[in-house]
Design a protein around this motif. Sequence first.
Motif, PDB file in Angstrom:
ATOM      1  N   ILE A 136       1.261  45.606   1.585  1.00 18.58           N
ATOM      2  CA  ILE A 136       1.590  44.452   2.441  1.00 18.58           C
ATOM      3  C   ILE A 136       2.776  43.695   1.847  1.00 18.58           C
ATOM      4  O   ILE A 136       3.715  43.318   2.554  1.00 18.58           O
ATOM      5  N   GLU A 137       2.752  43.494   0.529  1.00 19.63           N
ATOM      6  CA  GLU A 137       3.845  42.772  -0.130  1.00 19.63           C
ATOM      7  C   GLU A 137       5.133  43.585  -0.122  1.00 19.63           C
ATOM      8  O   GLU A 137       6.227  43.031  -0.037  1.00 19.63           O
ATOM      9  N   ALA A 138       5.020  44.912  -0.186  1.00 16.06           N
ATOM     10  CA  ALA A 138       6.204  45.774  -0.122  1.00 16.06           C
ATOM     11  C   ALA A 138       6.847  45.710   1.263  1.00 16.06           C
ATOM     12  O   ALA A 138       8.068  45.839   1.397  1.00 16.06           O
ATOM     13  N   ALA A 139       6.020  45.494   2.294  1.00 16.40           N
ATOM     14  CA  ALA A 139       6.533  45.394   3.667  1.00 16.40           C
ATOM     15  C   ALA A 139       7.099  44.003   3.947  1.00 16.40           C
ATOM     16  O   ALA A 139       7.603  43.748   5.043  1.00 16.40           O
ATOM     17  N   GLY A 140       6.988  43.092   2.968  1.00 18.62           N
ATOM     18  CA  GLY A 140       7.534  41.745   3.134  1.00 18.62           C
ATOM     19  C   GLY A 140       6.502  40.714   3.554  1.00 18.62           C
ATOM     20  O   GLY A 140       6.847  39.580   3.865  1.00 18.62           O
ATOM     21  N   GLY A 141       5.251  41.096   3.542  1.00 24.36           N
ATOM     22  CA  GLY A 141       4.185  40.175   3.936  1.00 24.36           C
ATOM     23  C   GLY A 141       3.569  39.484   2.733  1.00 24.36           C
ATOM     24  O   GLY A 141       3.954  39.722   1.587  1.00 24.36           O
TER      25      GLY A 141
END
Length: 152
Positions: A136-141
């Motif tokens: 999720i954090e890699a996708a910018g979330g």
Amino acid sequence: MLTLGNLSPQEGSTKQRKRLGRGPGSGHGKTAGRGHKGFKSRSGSGIKPGFEGGQMPLQRRLPKRGFTNIFKKEFSLVALSQLDKFEAGVVVSPAELVEAGMVKKGTLIKILANGEITKAVTVKVDKISSQAKAQIEAAGGTVVLTEVTAAE
């Protein structure tokens, strides 16, 4: 005319009940079809489920193991591929997941890293796997854990 007041069942569709113990002429008088004496002829009789005639019942012969943890927390599982259905930039809270039909209302929610997520979403859940959080954090979330499990 057919009305509710004069309805009757179709001919041959109903039987009269067997009236027991109503004299010798009925054919079911005296012992009322129960035979003579004995436990089964008495009122209130009937063998309880699991009774094996005095033999130690199966329920008591088998060993007992374990216990039920009354503090166990059941989590509804949500895959990352399911979160990908939401629009980018949306805050995905338990209310949104319930509305989307992914979880039932009032349950604890855990996100698992099944599938992939391509959109940047903010996720507010009770628990999340480390791989799911990383994706999720890699996708910018971003991931926000609720206070219930953040204290644990």
